[in-house]
Design a protein around this motif. Structure first.
Motif, mmCIF file in Angstrom:
data_model
loop_
_atom_site.group_PDB
_atom_site.id
_atom_site.type_symbol
_atom_site.label_atom_id
_atom_site.label_comp_id
_atom_site.label_asym_id
_atom_site.label_seq_id
_atom_site.Cartn_x
_atom_site.Cartn_y
_atom_site.Cartn_z
ATOM 1 N N GLU B 169 27.082 -20.122 11.619
ATOM 2 C CA GLU B 169 25.811 -20.274 12.350
ATOM 3 C C GLU B 169 25.103 -18.934 12.523
ATOM 4 O OE1 GLU B 169 24.132 -23.024 13.371
ATOM 5 O OE2 GLU B 169 25.640 -24.063 12.154
ATOM 6 N N LYS B 172 23.341 -18.081 9.383
ATOM 7 C CA LYS B 172 22.079 -18.803 9.150
ATOM 8 C C LYS B 172 20.903 -18.148 9.865
ATOM 9 C CE LYS B 172 24.257 -23.328 8.797
ATOM 10 N NZ LYS B 172 24.505 -24.540 9.595
ATOM 11 N N SER B 173 21.189 -17.536 11.027
ATOM 12 C CA SER B 173 20.077 -16.948 11.790
ATOM 13 C C SER B 173 20.009 -15.429 11.607
ATOM 14 C CB SER B 173 20.223 -17.299 13.275
ATOM 15 O OG SER B 173 21.393 -16.718 13.791
#
Lengths: 230, 230
Positions: B169, B172-173
Motif C-alpha cells: 500500500e 502505491k502511494s
C-alpha cells in the motif's frame, strides 16, 4: 534451535585509576560502588583513556541495544533462540529468555556494573551467570554429538552475500542447531579470524550489507529475514 | 519521499521541584545545568513523580533508540526519508539527515537537555530547531498541492493487517509522499484518535504485529519491509 553469539564485546570492568577518577564517570555511577571497579563505557570516560588498546573496548551500549533489539523482535518472541554474549576477556553470559533487560541505559549501566563484579544476576526465578570461557570452548561445547555444527559469521568482509541467501542456508542447517556470530565490538577486531580458529565446524562468512552496521541492526535484519524471507 | 513521524513522544523538560531534586537525576545531569529545567526521564526519576499523568511521559530513550535504529538501517542510507519527532507538548523536531545522533545514551541525554532548552542545535553545517506545531498543522503543511496525502497509522489495534500488505500500500502511494505515523510513547495515548482528527487525508491504520512492540522495532520492521518485501 538457533544460537546467536555477540562476539568480542567491550563489556568489562576497569580498575584504571584515571578512569575511576573521571568526573563524568563519578557522576553516572551509583555512589555506593565508587570504591569498586567500574563498567568501562568509552562514551563517558574517553578522555581518561591513555592506553590505545582500551579504546577498542568499553562499549556496553552495543550489548544493551543488541539485547533490546533481539528480545523485542517478533522472531524472538515466536521462536526459541539462545543468545550468548562473549566478552573481550573471554567470558560468556547466556541470556535467560525470562529476563527483561532494563530499557533504560542508566539502569542497564548500574545493573551491569554489579553483574560483572558479582558474576551473577538473580531476579526471582531468573538466574544468570558469567563464565570464563573462550569462544572456541563455547562452540565446541554446543555440539552434543559428532555432527559438525554450522557456524555463520556475519561481517562486511564476508565471502557470501545476501540476506535471502543467508536465511536459506540457515534454514538448511536448522535441524543441526546453527550458530550465528555477530561482532559486538566497535572496531579493532576481525570476526573472520574465527574461520581459522574454529576447526571442527562447517563455517562460512556472510555479508548482509556493504555498509558498516551496528550489531543491533545486523541482528534485526537477521531476525526479520528469518521471519519474512524464509 | 517517505515521511516518518514519531508521535506523542514523552520528550520534554520539567521544572517540577521533586524531579529536579531527585538524587539520581542530580547525579546524571551536567553540573552546569542544575539550575535549569531537566530532561524528564522516567527511568531516573520515577519515584519522584506524584502526578500520574507525568508517568505517561518522560521517555527520551524511545526517541534515542528510534533515531539510531532508523538512521543505521540500510533503507535509510539508500533512500531519502524525512523523519520528524512530535512531542506531547506539540512540538516538532525535523531530523537533519547529516546529523549523527550520539550512540551513547548519556551523551544523548546531555545534548537533548540543551536542545529542548535552547530549541536549536547547530553542528557545523547541521542546524535543527524545535517548532511549536500540532500534528494536524504538521500533516496539513506536508501537502503542497490539493492532492490528499496518504497517512498510515501503525498500531497494534490497527484495522489492516500484515507487513507485506502495508508495504504494498505504501508503494502505491509512493509518488504522493506517504506519511507513516508511529507511536513514540510508552502508554496512555491512542494513535487511532488521529483517524478522527486528520480529516483531509487518506488515512488507514495498520497492525504489523499482534504484540506490543517498541517504536524502534516497528521502524526497523517497516524499513526492512520497504527494502526486502517490495
Amino acid at each position: 534451535m538457533l544460537t546467536i553469539i555477540l562476539y568480542n564485546c567491550g563489556f568489562q570492568l576497569t580498575e584504571n585509576q584515571d578512569v575511576l577518577n573521571n568526573p563524568a564517570l563519578l557522576r553516572v555511577r551509583l555512589p555506593s560502588r565508587r570504591n569498586l571497579p567500574a563498567l568501562l563505557d568509552l562514551s563517558v570516560v574517553h578522555g581518561s583513556l591513555k592506553d590505545p588498546l582500551m579504546r577498542h573496548s568499553g562499549r556496553p551500549d552495543i550489548v544493551h541495544r543488541s539485547l533490546l533489539t533481539a528480545m523485542d523482535s517478533p522472531f524472538w518472541k515466536e521462536n526459541t533462540v539462545r543468545f550468548l554474549v562473549h566478552t573481550i576477556n573471554d567470558e560468556i553470559w547466556e541470556i535467560n529468555k525470562e529476563w527483561k533487560p532494563p530499557v533504560s541505559y542508566f539502569r542497564f549501566f548500574w545493573l551491569m556494573e554489579r553483574f560483572l563484579y558479582e558474576r551473577r544476576l538473580d531476579f526471582g526465578n531468573v538466574s544468570m551467570k558469567l563464565d570464563d570461557m573462550s569462544i572456541i570452548e563455547l562452540i565446541n561445547g554446543l555440539s552434543d554429538n559428532d555432527e559438525k555444527i554450522s557456524v555463520f559469521l556475519l561481517s562486511k568482509a564476508g565471502t557470501n552475500t545476501g540476506l535471502r541467501q543467508l536465511v536459506a542456508e540457515i534454514g538448511k542447517s536448522w535441524d543441526s542447531n546453527p550458530v550465528i556470530i555477530v561482532g559486538g565490538y566497535q572496531r579493532g577486531h576481525n570476526i573472520l579470524e574465527l574461520e581459522k580458529q574454529l576447526l571442527n565446524c562447517e563455517i562460512a562468512s556472510w555479508n548482509v550489507s556493504n555498509e558498516s552496521l551496528m550489531a543491533s541492526t545486523v541482528i534485526s535484519m537477521l531476525f526479520f529475514g528469518l521471519k519474512f524471507l524464509k
